[in-house]
Design a protein around this motif. Structure first.
Motif, PDB file in Angstrom:
ATOM      1  N   GLY A  83       7.537 -12.194  -4.675  1.00 26.70           N
ATOM      2  CA  GLY A  83       7.919 -12.753  -5.981  1.00 26.70           C
ATOM      3  C   GLY A  83       6.802 -13.272  -6.865  1.00 26.70           C
ATOM      4  N   GLU A  84       7.172 -14.195  -7.390  1.00 26.53           N
ATOM      5  CA  GLU A  84       6.310 -15.007  -8.397  1.00 26.53           C
ATOM      6  C   GLU A  84       5.129 -15.539  -7.541  1.00 26.53           C
ATOM      7  OE1 GLU A  84       8.072 -17.673 -11.338  1.00 26.53           O
ATOM      8  OE2 GLU A  84       9.656 -16.085 -11.674  1.00 26.53           O
ATOM      9  N   GLY A  87       1.775 -11.027  -5.717  1.00 30.70           N
ATOM     10  CA  GLY A  87       1.129  -9.856  -6.787  1.00 30.70           C
ATOM     11  C   GLY A  87      -0.371  -9.916  -7.000  1.00 30.70           C
TER      12      GLY A  87
END
Length: 114
Positions: A83-84, A87
């Motif tokens: 998730g956050e 990446g």
């Protein structure tokens, strides 16, 4: 009406594509193609994916099974979390190179699979 999981539908499309013969130049993107497969079927799938690559195609797979990752030509490990918290590319290269990354949470598992 018959309903297929995403993985089942993906494998049917892949089987259809394999029967068409070696055209080459196609990019295949697979999302967890081994999900729900028996280990013997995973090996069979890997052989078929190798056939696609040998015919001049590119196979990109989002995969968490280390035996499949270890058999890849190139690894992109995205993290460090989900998730956050993810990446960022934390490791890339051959499986051997990616398994040496200090930033990757996956590297120790990949190292054991090699």
């Amino acid at each position: 009406m018959t309903e297929l999981s995403g993985g089942e539908a993906q494998r049917i499309k892949l089987a259809t594509e394999l029967q068409r013969g070696g055209r080459g130049g196609t990019v295949y993107i697979l999302d967890e193609p081994t999900n729900g497969l028996h280990p013997a079927d995973i090996e069979r799938l890997q052989r078929q994916l190798d056939r696609l690559v040998d015919a001049g195609n590119t196979v990109i797979a989002v995969e968490h099974k280390m035996q499949v990752v270890a058999a890849s030509d190139w690894v992109l490990d995205i993290g460090p979390g989900a998730g956050e918290a993810g990446g960022e590319v934390v490791a890339q290269g051959t499986p051997q190179q990616a398994s040496q990354s200090r930033e990757s949470r996956t590297a120790p598992y990949l190292h054991r699979a090699l």
